[in-house]
Scaffold this motif. Structure first.
Motif, PDB file in Angstrom:
ATOM      1  N   UNK A  19       0.773  -1.232   0.000  1.00  0.00           N
ATOM      2  CA  UNK A  19       0.000   0.000   0.000  1.00  0.00           C
ATOM      3  C   UNK A  19       0.802   1.279   0.000  1.00  0.00           C
ATOM      4  N   UNK A  20       2.056   1.209   0.452  1.00  0.00           N
ATOM      5  CA  UNK A  20       2.877   2.426   0.589  1.00  0.00           C
ATOM      6  C   UNK A  20       2.967   3.253  -0.702  1.00  0.00           C
ATOM      7  N   UNK A  40       7.343   0.313  -6.931  1.00  0.00           N
ATOM      8  CA  UNK A  40       8.394   1.131  -6.333  1.00  0.00           C
ATOM      9  C   UNK A  40       8.049   2.608  -6.463  1.00  0.00           C
ATOM     10  N   UNK A  41       8.717   3.408  -5.638  1.00  0.00           N
ATOM     11  CA  UNK A  41       8.561   4.867  -5.622  1.00  0.00           C
ATOM     12  C   UNK A  41       7.122   5.263  -5.306  1.00  0.00           C
ATOM     13  N   UNK A  42       6.449   6.007  -6.137  1.00  0.00           N
ATOM     14  CA  UNK A  42       5.080   6.417  -5.825  1.00  0.00           C
ATOM     15  C   UNK A  42       5.029   7.491  -4.753  1.00  0.00           C
ATOM     16  N   UNK A  45       8.078   7.817  -2.515  1.00  0.00           N
ATOM     17  CA  UNK A  45       9.330   7.644  -3.247  1.00  0.00           C
ATOM     18  C   UNK A  45      10.257   6.641  -2.556  1.00  0.00           C
ATOM     19  N   UNK A  46       9.694   5.476  -2.263  1.00  0.00           N
ATOM     20  CA  UNK A  46      10.440   4.418  -1.573  1.00  0.00           C
ATOM     21  C   UNK A  46      10.635   3.215  -2.497  1.00  0.00           C
ATOM     22  N   UNK A  47      11.704   2.445  -2.280  1.00  0.00           N
ATOM     23  CA  UNK A  47      11.906   1.226  -3.071  1.00  0.00           C
ATOM     24  C   UNK A  47      10.774   0.222  -2.845  1.00  0.00           C
ATOM     25  N   UNK A  48      10.553  -0.641  -3.798  1.00  0.00           N
ATOM     26  CA  UNK A  48       9.547  -1.694  -3.651  1.00  0.00           C
ATOM     27  C   UNK A  48       9.840  -2.531  -2.402  1.00  0.00           C
ATOM     28  N   UNK A  49       8.784  -2.913  -1.706  1.00  0.00           N
ATOM     29  CA  UNK A  49       8.943  -3.737  -0.508  1.00  0.00           C
ATOM     30  C   UNK A  49       9.114  -2.942   0.773  1.00  0.00           C
ATOM     31  N   UNK A  50       9.006  -1.616   0.686  1.00  0.00           N
ATOM     32  CA  UNK A  50       9.197  -0.758   1.864  1.00  0.00           C
ATOM     33  C   UNK A  50       7.916  -0.684   2.683  1.00  0.00           C
ATOM     34  N   UNK A  51       8.031  -0.958   3.971  1.00  0.00           N
ATOM     35  CA  UNK A  51       6.894  -0.831   4.870  1.00  0.00           C
ATOM     36  C   UNK A  51       6.972   0.484   5.640  1.00  0.00           C
ATOM     37  N   UNK A  52       5.869   0.844   6.267  1.00  0.00           N
ATOM     38  CA  UNK A  52       5.736   2.172   6.866  1.00  0.00           C
ATOM     39  C   UNK A  52       5.671   2.123   8.388  1.00  0.00           C
TER      40      UNK A  52
END
Length: 313
Positions: A19-20, A40-42, A45-52
């Motif tokens: 969802x990030x 990715x990004x969006x 602007x984080x790499x794919x697989x990044x959690x919040x």
């Protein structure tokens, strides 16, 4: 060894990461370009697989419970996350809710953990619901009053209004029934039977709160059409979405993608739904291509292994 803990935490973190990249996009926007996998990004602007923050604060709670039940320790971890990027995916805090941010500021100033969260009606975002799941493994064998009291205290670090607390309580009661091996619909119906009885005995909910929570506590939620399920940051909407999705989808991947594509607070809706779906389907049903790019996976796996030894579930 049972894999419920692994399934819960990986299910939550993968949903969060899905969802990030599209957080704050509307359902209409996502209907034009639905999320079907890790992007990715969006938005952030984080790499794919990044959690919040959802996963960060969940991991903070899990880590505290490894040592024992200590709200000041939990508060210190929250402060360390907010101001020193502790338990972040890439050493940076890029998202934090307003109520959580305010409460952590109070915690950093020495406020008692159980009074740090605001208790006004406008402080009913999903910031305690998103991180509460690990508490289940500590309280699972307590009687219902002790379970409620622990949920109340852990929620109150950031969200102290009864509506947020009861939403967290309902969520963990459903998860507790899943832990017993019950199917989603039975887990939901059995949980609300217990919660309704407890809330009535303790006179927890005034008429206004009863009316607001009626769609969930009546059992009628399952009959709502998808168009009436919302992905906003409001705690009631998030809980409704998680329950509806759990009951109305048949695979982990479908559950979290349905959650993300509701739009708006995409990471939290998918994290909350993903925790329950992970527990029900098992972590082995999470697509490998999503798990393989999950940020900090080795560190998460180490936390999970320690929790499995601690709680033996």
């Amino acid at each position: 060894m049972s894999t419920y803990i692994k399934s819960a935490l990986l299910g939550l973190a993968v949903g969060d990461a899905l969802g990030v990249p599209v957080e704050f996009q509307s359902r209409d926007q996502l209907s034009q370009s639905p999320v079907t996998g890790m992007r990715e990004f969006g938005t952030h602007h984080q790499p794919a697989g990044t959690w919040s923050d959802d996963s960060s604060l969940t991991f903070c709670l899990a880590e505290t419970l490894l040592k024992g039940y200590d709200l000041r320790d939990l508060a210190n971890r929250f402060v360390n996350w907010r101001y020193h990027a502790y338990w972040t995916a890439h050493g940076k805090v890029f998202d934090v809710g307003n109520a959580t941010n305010t409460a952590i500021h109070f915690l950093s100033q020495g406020a008692p953990p159980v009074t740090a969260g605001e208790d006004d009606e406008n402080s009913n975002g999903n910031g305690s619901l998103m991180r509460i799941l690990p508490l289940l493994f500590y309280i699972r064998d307590f009687d219902i009053h002790d379970r409620y009291c622990h949920v109340k205290d852990v929620s109150s670090l950031t969200h102290r209004h009864v509506r947020s607390i009861v939403c967290c309580f309902i969520y963990l009661e459903i998860a507790r029934h899943i832990l017993k091996g019950e199917q989603p619909l039975n887990a939901y119906l059995n949980a609300i039977t217990d919660v309704n009885k407890y809330c009535k005995e303790k006179a927890l909910l005034d008429q206004k709160e009863q009316d607001i929570l009626a769609p969930i506590l009546s059992g009628n939620l399952v009959h709502k059409p998808l168009n009436d399920i919302h992905g906003t940051g409001y705690v009631v909407h998030t809980l409704e979405a998680a329950i509806w999705i759990l009951i109305n989808t048949r695979k982990y991947a479908d559950a979290v993608l349905t959650a993300v594509n509701l739009g708006n607070d995409t990471d939290t809706t998918a994290a909350v739904a993903g925790g329950l779906a992970g527990m029900h389907y098992g972590w082995e049903e999470i697509p490998a291509e999503w798990l393989n790019i999950l940020a900090g996976k080795d560190r998460i796996e180490e936390l999970i292994a320690n929790l499995q030894v601690k709680f033996n579930i």
